[in-house]
Design an enzyme around this catalytic site. Structure first.
Site, short mmCIF file in Angstrom:
data_model
loop_
_atom_site.label_atom_id
_atom_site.label_comp_id
_atom_site.label_asym_id
_atom_site.label_seq_id
_atom_site.Cartn_x
_atom_site.Cartn_y
_atom_site.Cartn_z
N ASP A 13 0.88 -1.18 0.00
CA ASP A 13 0.00 0.00 0.00
C ASP A 13 0.91 1.22 0.00
OD1 ASP A 13 -2.47 1.54 0.42
OD2 ASP A 13 -1.72 1.89 2.44
N SER A 14 0.33 2.39 -0.15
CA SER A 14 1.13 3.61 -0.06
C SER A 14 1.64 3.83 1.36
CB SER A 14 0.26 4.80 -0.48
OG SER A 14 -0.88 4.86 0.36
N TYR A 45 -0.72 8.07 -2.46
CA TYR A 45 -0.84 7.69 -3.87
C TYR A 45 -2.06 8.36 -4.51
CZ TYR A 45 2.50 3.70 -3.88
OH TYR A 45 3.61 2.90 -3.86
N GLY A 46 -3.06 8.65 -3.70
CA GLY A 46 -4.33 9.16 -4.24
C GLY A 46 -4.21 10.44 -5.03
N CYS A 76 -4.34 -1.62 -1.83
CA CYS A 76 -4.54 -0.18 -2.03
C CYS A 76 -5.47 -0.03 -3.22
CB CYS A 76 -3.18 0.47 -2.33
SG CYS A 76 -3.26 2.19 -2.84
N ASN A 77 -6.55 0.72 -3.04
CA ASN A 77 -7.49 0.90 -4.16
C ASN A 77 -6.90 1.76 -5.26
OD1 ASN A 77 -10.58 -0.01 -3.55
ND2 ASN A 77 -9.44 0.36 -1.68
N GLU A 154 -4.17 9.44 8.85
CA GLU A 154 -2.71 9.33 9.04
C GLU A 154 -2.24 10.18 10.21
OE1 GLU A 154 -0.10 7.75 7.25
OE2 GLU A 154 -1.42 6.67 5.86
N CYS A 186 -11.06 2.64 -0.14
CA CYS A 186 -9.71 3.07 0.21
C CYS A 186 -9.36 2.27 1.45
CB CYS A 186 -9.68 4.56 0.52
SG CYS A 186 -8.10 5.10 1.21
N THR A 187 -8.19 1.66 1.43
CA THR A 187 -7.89 0.73 2.52
C THR A 187 -7.62 1.43 3.85
OG1 THR A 187 -5.61 0.61 1.70
CG2 THR A 187 -7.12 -1.13 1.01
N HIS A 188 -7.53 2.78 3.82
CA HIS A 188 -7.44 3.51 5.09
C HIS A 188 -8.79 3.58 5.81
CE1 HIS A 188 -3.55 4.97 3.70
NE2 HIS A 188 -3.38 5.63 4.84
N1 DGL Z 1 -4.73 3.29 0.96
C1 DGL Z 1 -4.82 3.98 -0.31
C2 DGL Z 1 -5.97 3.45 -1.15
O1 DGL Z 1 -6.58 2.45 -0.83
C3 DGL Z 1 -5.02 5.47 -0.18
C4 DGL Z 1 -4.01 6.27 0.50
C5 DGL Z 1 -3.24 7.16 -0.44
O2 DGL Z 1 -3.80 8.09 -1.03
O3 DGL Z 1 -2.07 6.91 -0.55
O4 DGL Z 1 -6.29 4.04 -2.16
#
Ligand code: DGL
Length: 268
Positions: A13-14, A45-46, A76-77, A154, A186-188
């Site tokens: 993931d990011s 990453y988003g 990570c989506n 975060e 989003c996995t967060h």
């Molecule tokens: N966990 C990332 C996802 O599922 C999002 C976090 C990010 O933007 O890096 O998209």
């Protein structure tokens, strides 16, 4: 060359968000060892371009395969949206994304009006509406970029007025569309699922990506004869591309137990 059956499952993931998927996998497949990579040097990453996310994803996934991973889970989506096909082409091990199993679940549940919350990269990619149109054509789909949730999470702001205000800002337009199910794409986000669920109310079902993905990975690896046999299991390993104590402390909340993060110098 395919990795040995007793090798670990690689996830990335990011940052720490993918640990929600790691937790679900660890619970569903307690005999498996996990090799996790959080690309904290490039978080988030988003907000990145598809090309940048694809480049990071290819390097990390290849690195995990080089370390012995027998399968890769893109936890990570954002990366699943723009890098899945490239990883399938490039790697010799099974690759899983966090989108297809959720789309299949929406189809299975025959959801009529589904909302998607995700990062800008995920929503801009249009992957969810495209896959849902193919697999759940009766579902009306509405998608919203909800990027403020990631920095708030975060920052370890998991309760209170700041989180409530951010959720409220995104919940209003979503509720106005009368969705009956909401995908936390989003996995967060699962880490604040209870707070989101409370605001959305009992008429909106939240689809829990980590559990749905863990079920799918378990079933597929089982079908392919890739689940571990009797070899003794080494501990899970957690790597980040840029270590800070703050990541380590929030990582514990995501994984649900104390974990040590090791800095891995993939980027030199
Ligand atoms: N966990 C990332 C996802 O599922 C999002 C976090 C990010 O933007 O890096 O998209």
């Amino acid at each position: 060359m395919p990795a040995a059956v007793d090798g670990p499952i690689g996830l990335f993931d990011s940052g720490v968000g993918g640990l929600t998927v790691a937790r679900a996998l660890a619970d569903r497949l307690p005999g498996e060892r996990l090799l996790y990579f959080g690309d904290t040097a490039h978080l988030p990453y988003g907000d990145k371009s598809p090309e940048a996310i694809r480049g990071y994803s290819l390097s990390i996934a290849q690195h995990l395969v080089d370390l012995g991973a027998k399968a890769i889970v893109i936890a990570c989506n954002s990366a699943s949206s723009v890098a899945y096909d490239a990883l399938v082409d490039a790697l010799s091990v099974p690759v899983f994304n966090v989108i297809d199993p959720v789309v299949a679940e929406v189809a299975r549940l025959k959801v009529k009006r589904v909302g998607i919350w995700g990062t800008k990269a995920t929503i801009k990619s249009g992957v969810f509406p495209a896959k849902l149109a193919a697999q759940a054509p009766d579902a009306a789909v509405r998608a919203w970029a909800t990027p403020l949730l990631v920095p708030v999470i975060e920052e370890n702001i998991l309760h209170g007025p700041i989180l409530d205000a951010v959720i409220d800002g995104y919940a209003r337009p979503t509720l106005a569309e009368d969705v009956t199910a909401l995908v936390l794409a989003c996995t967060h986000y699962p880490i604040v699922a209870a707070q989101i669920g409370q605001r959305m109310g009992a008429n909106v079902a939240l689809l829990s990506t980590p559990q749905i993905v863990a079920e799918h990975v378990a079933a597929t690896l089982g079908d392919r004869g890739l689940l571990r046999t009797a070899a003794p299991k080494a501990p899970h390993e957690f790597m980040v591309s840029d270590y800070t104590p703050a990541f380590e402390s929030i990582a514990q909340q995501f994984f649900g137990e104390a974990i040590a993060l090791r800095e891995d110098h993939l980027w030199g």
